[in-house]
Design a protein around this motif. Structure first.
Motif, PDB file in Angstrom:
ATOM      1  N   PHE A 156       0.815  -1.222   0.000  1.00 60.54           N
ATOM      2  CA  PHE A 156       0.000   0.000   0.000  1.00 60.54           C
ATOM      3  C   PHE A 156       0.850   1.276   0.000  1.00 60.54           C
ATOM      4  O   PHE A 156       0.312   2.370   0.077  1.00 60.54           O
ATOM      5  CB  PHE A 156      -0.907   0.014   1.237  1.00 60.54           C
ATOM      6  N   ARG A 157       2.190   1.103  -0.089  1.00 56.73           N
ATOM      7  CA  ARG A 157       3.077   2.260   0.003  1.00 56.73           C
ATOM      8  C   ARG A 157       3.015   3.135  -1.234  1.00 56.73           C
ATOM      9  O   ARG A 157       2.910   4.369  -1.137  1.00 56.73           O
ATOM     10  CB  ARG A 157       4.504   1.785   0.238  1.00 56.73           C
ATOM     11  N   ASP A 158       3.091   2.535  -2.418  1.00 59.17           N
ATOM     12  CA  ASP A 158       3.190   3.290  -3.667  1.00 59.17           C
ATOM     13  C   ASP A 158       1.864   3.290  -4.421  1.00 59.17           C
ATOM     14  O   ASP A 158       1.005   2.431  -4.184  1.00 59.17           O
ATOM     15  CB  ASP A 158       4.290   2.684  -4.541  1.00 59.17           C
ATOM     16  N   PRO A 159       1.692   4.237  -5.350  1.00 56.44           N
ATOM     17  CA  PRO A 159       0.443   4.268  -6.119  1.00 56.44           C
ATOM     18  C   PRO A 159       0.307   3.037  -7.014  1.00 56.44           C
ATOM     19  O   PRO A 159       1.303   2.475  -7.486  1.00 56.44           O
ATOM     20  CB  PRO A 159       0.571   5.550  -6.957  1.00 56.44           C
ATOM     21  N   VAL A 160      -0.924   2.617  -7.238  1.00 49.81           N
ATOM     22  CA  VAL A 160      -1.200   1.461  -8.096  1.00 49.81           C
ATOM     23  C   VAL A 160      -0.957   1.839  -9.555  1.00 49.81           C
ATOM     24  O   VAL A 160      -1.464   2.863 -10.032  1.00 49.81           O
ATOM     25  CB  VAL A 160      -2.649   0.976  -7.894  1.00 49.81           C
ATOM     26  N   ASP A 161      -0.177   1.029 -10.256  1.00 51.51           N
ATOM     27  CA  ASP A 161       0.087   1.237 -11.682  1.00 51.51           C
ATOM     28  C   ASP A 161      -0.746   0.228 -12.471  1.00 51.51           C
ATOM     29  O   ASP A 161      -0.362  -0.941 -12.604  1.00 51.51           O
ATOM     30  CB  ASP A 161       1.574   1.049 -11.976  1.00 51.51           C
ATOM     31  N   PRO A 162      -1.906   0.632 -13.005  1.00 48.84           N
ATOM     32  CA  PRO A 162      -2.780  -0.314 -13.707  1.00 48.84           C
ATOM     33  C   PRO A 162      -2.136  -0.962 -14.919  1.00 48.84           C
ATOM     34  O   PRO A 162      -2.429  -2.116 -15.248  1.00 48.84           O
ATOM     35  CB  PRO A 162      -3.969   0.559 -14.122  1.00 48.84           C
ATOM     36  N   VAL A 163      -1.228  -0.245 -15.590  1.00 46.35           N
ATOM     37  CA  VAL A 163      -0.582  -0.791 -16.788  1.00 46.35           C
ATOM     38  C   VAL A 163       0.388  -1.902 -16.404  1.00 46.35           C
ATOM     39  O   VAL A 163       0.386  -3.006 -16.981  1.00 46.35           O
ATOM     40  CB  VAL A 163       0.140   0.323 -17.564  1.00 46.35           C
ATOM     41  N   GLU A 164       1.232  -1.628 -15.433  1.00 52.16           N
ATOM     42  CA  GLU A 164       2.237  -2.606 -15.013  1.00 52.16           C
ATOM     43  C   GLU A 164       1.591  -3.838 -14.391  1.00 52.16           C
ATOM     44  O   GLU A 164       2.060  -4.975 -14.594  1.00 52.16           O
ATOM     45  CB  GLU A 164       3.204  -1.965 -14.014  1.00 52.16           C
ATOM     46  N   LEU A 165       0.494  -3.637 -13.625  1.00 53.46           N
ATOM     47  CA  LEU A 165      -0.155  -4.746 -12.937  1.00 53.46           C
ATOM     48  C   LEU A 165      -1.262  -5.393 -13.769  1.00 53.46           C
ATOM     49  O   LEU A 165      -1.869  -6.371 -13.324  1.00 53.46           O
ATOM     50  CB  LEU A 165      -0.737  -4.251 -11.605  1.00 53.46           C
ATOM     51  N   GLY A 166      -1.526  -4.847 -14.941  1.00 53.30           N
ATOM     52  CA  GLY A 166      -2.564  -5.405 -15.800  1.00 53.30           C
ATOM     53  C   GLY A 166      -3.956  -5.260 -15.223  1.00 53.30           C
ATOM     54  O   GLY A 166      -4.737  -6.209 -15.192  1.00 53.30           O
TER      55      GLY A 166
END
Length: 415
Positions: free
Chosen positions: A109-119
């Motif tokens: 939960f530390r960093d923002p969610v990257d929808p592209v990298e995580l699919g």
């Protein structure tokens, strides 16, 4: 001889009352006003004290015009806990957020969610307000949070978003639940410590007996330069120059352009010499003044006590809202008391006052702005407009209208 002695006593008592009623502390703290019971003397020269049981000066306080329920509601509104500055909020909350980040599950939960990298192509369709712990830490460091409630909402938002997207039974959802419970435990300990600190301050007499805060600060006044820079804002903590009436200001560069031999024109049409301008630093923070209750002898903020310091009379008695309610409760509900309460309930509110073109324009403008915000909020939450909480009963009236002649300089006129 007796007449001279009596006159001397009266003058001495008057001087002492004036000294106690309004004075400025030596360390530059805000003005403290103590409203004292008036002392008088009988014909035989013996001092006596006028009783003020159940009475209060209607000029210096709004309390007599309010019903008992309205006073109690006002007192309840002040019980918001210890008032912390953004810097103090950061100091208190940073240890909690750093403990969450350093938790074995904190990296999730530390960093923002990257929808592209995580699919996760639909992430922003589900999560409308993304939030992560590193951003909260940055906001605490920068003094963004004005109170503890905003900090708590953001932390909860981090874990609520994780549960919303991944589901409560998923691995991420279970980690979010565990982290949220850990936060709630730490936050409860912090709130308890703040509550204890507030009680200690009240017992020591270092804080307002009504709101519990020590210093109640207001937004600083924005100063604009009257010089050649064309009404540019004078930066905070920068030096500037002002006339003896403190109505016209010059930044340091514009002050240097003024000529010693030429008079300096002011906005009211008068002129002063450059040598009469005084140098100040733009670091003042307006602070609420204090007043002491003549019943409980506690010090309270004038704004909390609904006290009008500008209309304070040296010899007038003042009763704080808490003591006033106690007196009313002690007196009981007599016929006169009930009649007085009924008369106070018919006091006109803002909507009963006459309107003018300015108040109508301001009221309609505010209603229009609020309507736009309601629509934006409904679209953001994807709910019906009827489901949005709205403010009712807003009334704006102009209660003071004074004509003043003000010189608009060419630089401001061009803007």
């Amino acid at each position: 001889g007796k007449r001279l002695s009596k006159m001397a006593k009266e003058l001495s008592a008057a001087a002492m009352r004036q000294k106690r009623s309004a004075g400025t502390m030596a360390d530059g703290q805000p003005q403290l006003q103590r409203s004292r019971l008036e002392e008088a003397e009988e014909d035989d020269g013996k001092p006596r004290q006028k009783t003020t049981e159940g009475t209060i000066d209607t000029v210096t306080s709004l309390i007599p015009s309010m019903t008992r329920d309205a006073i109690i509601e006002h007192l309840d509104s002040l019980q918001g806990g210890l008032c912390l500055t953004p810097r103090r909020v950061g100091q208190r909350c940073l240890p909690i957020i750093r403990k969450l980040i350093n938790d074995p599950c904190g990296w999730v939960f530390r960093d923002p969610v990257d929808p592209v990298e995580l699919g996760l192509p639909d992430y922003f369709d589900v999560v409308k307000k993304p939030m992560h712990l590193a951003l909260i830490e940055e906001k605490l460091d920068s003094g963004v949070y004005k109170d503890m409630d905003d900090f708590e909402k953001d932390v909860r938002l981090v874990f609520d978003n994780a549960i919303l997207y991944n589901g409560e039974k998923s691995d991420v959802g279970e980690m979010a639940n565990d982290m949220l419970k850990s936060f709630e435990r730490e936050y409860a300990v912090l709130q308890k410590a703040i509550k204890t600190e507030e009680q200690i301050q009240k017992r020591k007499g270092d804080s307002c007996a009504l709101c519990g805060s020590q210093r109640r600060l207001f937004e600083p006044t924005v100063l604009y330069c009257n010089g050649a820079c064309g009404m540019q804002r004078i930066r905070r903590n920068a030096f500037y120059y002002t006339d003896p009436s403190k109505q016209n200001h010059w930044c340091t560069p514009c002050y240097g352009l003024l000529k010693d031999a030429e008079p300096v024109a002011l906005d009211d049409g008068s002129e002063v010499s450059k040598s009469s301008l005084q140098k100040y630093k733009n670091d003042a923070l307006p602070e609420e003044a204090w007043v002491q209750c003549d019943d409980c002898h506690e010090w309270v903020h004038q704004i909390c006590a609904l006290f009008n310091g500008r209309r304070n009379k040296t010899a007038a008695a003042y009763t704080c809202p808490s003591c006033y309610v106690k007196k009313k409760n002690k007196a009981g509900d007599s016929k006169e008391e009930k009649k007085d309460e009924e008369e106070k309930q018919v006091v006109k509110s803002a909507k009963d006052l006459p309107q003018c073109s300015m108040s109508e324009a301001m009221e309609k403008g505010l209603e229009k702005a609020l309507a736009k915000k309601y629509e934006e909020k409904a679209a953001e939450l994807e709910v019906s407009l009827d489901d949005i909480d709205k403010v009712d009963g807003i009334s704006i009236r102009v209660v003071s209208n004074m004509e003043r002649q003000h010189l608009v300089r060419d630089e401001m006129l061009k803007r």
